[in-house]
Enzyme design. Structure first.
Site, PDB file in Angstrom:
ATOM      1  N   GLY A 224       0.886  -1.130  -0.162  1.00 33.56           N
ATOM      2  CA  GLY A 224      -0.155  -0.092   0.047  1.00 33.56           C
ATOM      3  C   GLY A 224       0.869   1.160  -0.154  1.00 33.56           C
TER       4      GLY A 224
ATOM      5  N   LYS B 138      -5.485 -12.716  -2.182  1.00 34.81           N
ATOM      6  CA  LYS B 138      -5.791 -14.087  -2.551  1.00 34.81           C
ATOM      7  C   LYS B 138      -6.802 -14.869  -1.535  1.00 34.81           C
ATOM      8  CE  LYS B 138      -1.088 -15.365  -0.909  1.00 34.81           C
ATOM      9  NZ  LYS B 138      -0.816 -13.874  -0.678  1.00 34.81           N
TER      10      LYS B 138
ATOM     11  N   GLU C 178      -5.240  -8.494 -10.049  1.00 32.91           N
ATOM     12  CA  GLU C 178      -4.076  -9.064 -10.702  1.00 32.91           C
ATOM     13  C   GLU C 178      -2.853  -9.359  -9.925  1.00 32.91           C
ATOM     14  OE1 GLU C 178      -2.169 -10.711 -13.206  1.00 32.91           O
ATOM     15  OE2 GLU C 178      -3.146  -9.460 -14.720  1.00 32.91           O
TER      16      GLU C 178
ATOM     17  N   VAL D 219      -2.296 -13.005  -7.618  1.00 36.21           N
ATOM     18  CA  VAL D 219      -1.720 -14.277  -8.088  1.00 36.21           C
ATOM     19  C   VAL D 219      -0.332 -13.945  -8.633  1.00 36.21           C
ATOM     20  CG1 VAL D 219      -1.833 -16.304  -9.522  1.00 36.21           C
ATOM     21  CG2 VAL D 219      -4.148 -15.510  -8.234  1.00 36.21           C
TER      22      VAL D 219
ATOM     23  N   GLY E 251      13.995 -12.253   5.110  1.00 33.55           N
ATOM     24  CA  GLY E 251      12.705 -11.822   5.061  1.00 33.55           C
ATOM     25  C   GLY E 251      11.972 -12.535   3.809  1.00 33.55           C
TER      26      GLY E 251
ATOM     27  N   LYS F 207      -3.860 -19.394  -4.709  1.00 30.78           N
ATOM     28  CA  LYS F 207      -3.409 -18.774  -5.790  1.00 30.78           C
ATOM     29  C   LYS F 207      -4.073 -19.653  -7.028  1.00 30.78           C
ATOM     30  CE  LYS F 207       0.457 -16.155  -4.123  1.00 30.78           C
ATOM     31  NZ  LYS F 207       1.877 -16.498  -3.893  1.00 30.78           N
TER      32      LYS F 207
ATOM     33  N   GLY G  52       6.735  -8.964  -3.114  1.00 28.57           N
ATOM     34  CA  GLY G  52       7.670  -7.848  -2.950  1.00 28.57           C
ATOM     35  C   GLY G  52       6.533  -6.745  -3.348  1.00 28.57           C
TER      36      GLY G  52
END
Lengths: 440, 440
Positions: free
Chosen positions: A16, A107, A131, A134, A189, A207, A304
């Site tokens: 976000g 998802k 979009e 997945v 991470g 997914k 990411g």
């Protein structure tokens, strides 16, 4: 230039915050490409005080994302909170109920409530774009929902969890154990402190369930997925795979069969010289086999903040480029009411090649017994490798590896059970399914 | 259900006939997915008598495609005739001038007149879709035009000519000469009787020019592409590449540099363990490097009637799903008037690694001389291989292979010219650029 597209973002975590910064930093460029400005007019997040590098001037802050969805002066509600339950579910419903377009990367929410949300979106004439839900930055939703229109898909499969692919890649490249590679993934991470959701295949299953619906036009059936994680994969399996010309990947696979649609997530042997075998580390890949198009493989970042934000931005831009209420793309590729009931093909009827690795006592007749149990179940073998477990010493346990030609899962299970009954096995046998790309 | 979308198809060759059959055979399914029927109401082709497996009842036949475009009762004009000149150009203009949407697979037309056609489409509020024009069934146009909105692309490259990739793959796998593989490609229908357009790189250049515009927002500049075909690639190059950990592919590459945009089509060494190196035979692949998304690679069929028809169908479906005049996606990713002038970066300033293979007389000082000429041009070497050309015999010509670290093309040219001046070279040196994927 048309009026600005007003968006509200619920959830200012990695994705976000990245999205908000991009929308602000590139506002002029986006206005040119989309034909009108995209403006953030409302946001919601847990912590109002954190500095996220976003200019909050002229943006209305909502403590409650559902209130944002229900009341803010916006055209598009962007849901980036995650989670199948509240507040994400109620916030998305609130937004769609007002006829707002929704963009989400969630998802879990779609795997659980996707059909109901798609139906609500259609009823209200709103778009529901996802979009980013997945395979992160890979535009597989768009490919299935738009580019492949008219095609009949026979199989879709992919590497959809970066954590698992990172671990499997590292095990192979550095000869380390699963546990060591998981620790390294956590340190970097790439894996959560509680990694179960990733390494046991649930994330991939969510997914896959979404892709299955888009590919086959059936209702979402996230609970009807055969699931096996990668926790049992040993370095021995990985070496044996390489010796036989395979590499192990955690794949999600959905395919049309005579008895229904097979959905499965499990460690899979793919041919070493296939393109998907080269997909390393946290990278994702999705392959689609369709009757008109042929085979399409897409490789890219599966997670990411930026890659996911890029996919969310593409969804927002699609809305910005169309006039309000103009587009009729059904969220799940066809109207929700026209989705077929999901008919599950059981894993027992799966047909394919199998890799079977067994450790056996070194005594006479073992090999003949194994061969006989396979023959009784009409399993024909592509290759058989027997080698000493450690060194060539008498009475040392031996490793036997079988690779079968295409056969039924049921037959393999029966043969393995029979072999277990013979009493010469040491430990549990390892069974890994083989998946072959159609062309590449 | 809304009114049918009426389409006219000009050109009923392999792709056109395949498209028409699919539209007729799958009309019900398409109507569900698109929310309204798609009906062929007009066609045009050279030979009216040929049986193409299409039901021509209720379809108006036009002998002149321009007349079809100008007068037929259609919403969408589908141009599948090919060729940059007439009748394709005038037919597309006629259709756009009436405000009809246009779908085309015509790369030559777009490479030549794309900006003018995009401007006309915008002026008339029409859509101009051309997914099939680049890399056949791979949805790269949609990815660049829609999914990557907001991204800044740094490089785009790909295998975009199946003929060349088939020949290079076959040379490597079977140890055959270029000429033999070309003959085989012609026998299988992968290469034209006059193969120049494919093997000299022009076809790849047309496609690259279109991608460059979508990726970088600059005007189409198909004539400003550095071009080298694969006719000079020998089996020796392919073997030497493999020895050094590379594979040779004909790539089209466009990248942003400090001096402008580099567009080049040439045989290229890619690392053997990269994903793109595994793309075999007639399959195509396109990689995009973008600042938000990261790297996206798409692999799929680059040609063939069905794969191309699938892409055309996706374009038509996009139009069917939006209400008339609803969508504003500019054909070239941004309004034609906002495209930047193309600023060409000269190949001399290209920076990258180079493979240089030379055959030299076996005399004292040759190696030292080559090393000196490289050093004078400040070229540092990653590897040097010297080996006898055939057998180890005295005074037998030797092959010397150099792989450079990143350097300037200009420096390489100067060094090679200086080496040529020394008089010990036998034949022409072979220089092949190296391209490294960013991540995979």
């Amino acid at each position: 230039m048309s009026d600005a597209l007003k968006i509200g973002i619920a959830g200012l975590g990695t994705v976000g915050a990245s999205l908000a910064r991009i929308l602000q930093d590139r506002s002029e460029k986006l206005a040119v490409t989309c034909g009108r400005p995209i403006t953030i007019t409302a946001v919601s997040a847990r912590d109002r005080t954190r500095d996220r590098g976003i200019d909050l001037t002229d943006i209305t802050w909502y403590d409650d994302p559902i209130e944002l969805a229900a009341k803010a002066d916006i055209d598009v509600f962007v849901e980036l909170m995650g989670g199948a339950g509240d507040p994400a579910d109620n916030a998305v419903r609130a937004a769609l109920s007002r006829g707002l377009h929704v963009v989400t990367a969630n998802k879990a929410l779609l795997a659980r409530h996707g059909v109901a949300l798609a139906a609500l979106a259609e009823e209200k004439g709103a778009l529901l774009n996802f979009e980013a839900a997945v395979a992160g930055g890979i535009p597989v939703i768009k490919a299935l929902r738009e580019s492949l229109t008219g095609n009949t898909v026979s199989r879709i499969y992919g590497i959809m969890n970066g954590t698992c692919n990172y671990i499997l890649t590292k095990m192979e490249k550095e000869g380390l154990s699963f546990a060591d590679c998981l620790k390294e993934a956590q340190r970097l991470g790439y894996a959560e402190a509680d990694p179960a959701f990733d390494i046991e295949g649930n994330d991939t299953a969510h997914k896959l369930a979404i892709l299955t619906t888009l590919a086959f036009g059936s209702e979402i059936a996230a609970d009807d997925i055969y699931l096996e994680g990668i926790t049992n994969i040993s370095i021995e399996d990985i070496h044996a795979a390489a010796d036989l010309g395979y590499r192990i990947k955690l794949l999600g696979v959905a395919q049309r069969t005579e008895s229904g649609i097979e959905q499965r997530v499990h460690p899979t042997m793919v041919p070493l010289d296939s393109v998907i075998a080269q997909v390393d580390g946290v990278t994702n890949a999705v392959a689609i086999e369709a009757d008109i198009l042929g085979e399409l493989l897409m490789v890219g970042p599966g997670a990411g903040g930026n890659a996911t934000a890029s996919a969310v931005l593409g969804d927002i831009a699609d809305i910005a480029k169309s006039r309000p209420g103009a587009q009729q793309v059904p969220a799940l590729g066809r109207p929700a009411a026209k989705l077929a009931p999901y008919q599950r093909a059981q894993i027992q009827s799966h047909e394919g090649g199998y890799f079977i690795r067994m450790t056996v006592e070194d005594r006479a007749g073992v090999f003949a017994s194994i061969a006989a149990r396979m023959a009784e179940n009409r399993i024909s073998l592509e290759s058989i490798v027997q080698r000493p477990k450690h060194h060539v010493e008498a009475a040392e346990p031996k490793t036997i590896i079988l690779v079968t030609h295409a056969t039924m899962e049921d037959a393999v299970r029966k043969a393995v059970a029979a072999i277990k009954g013979e009493g010469y096995l040491i430990g549990e046998p390892q069974v890994i399914r083989i998946e072959r790309p159609k062309t590449a």
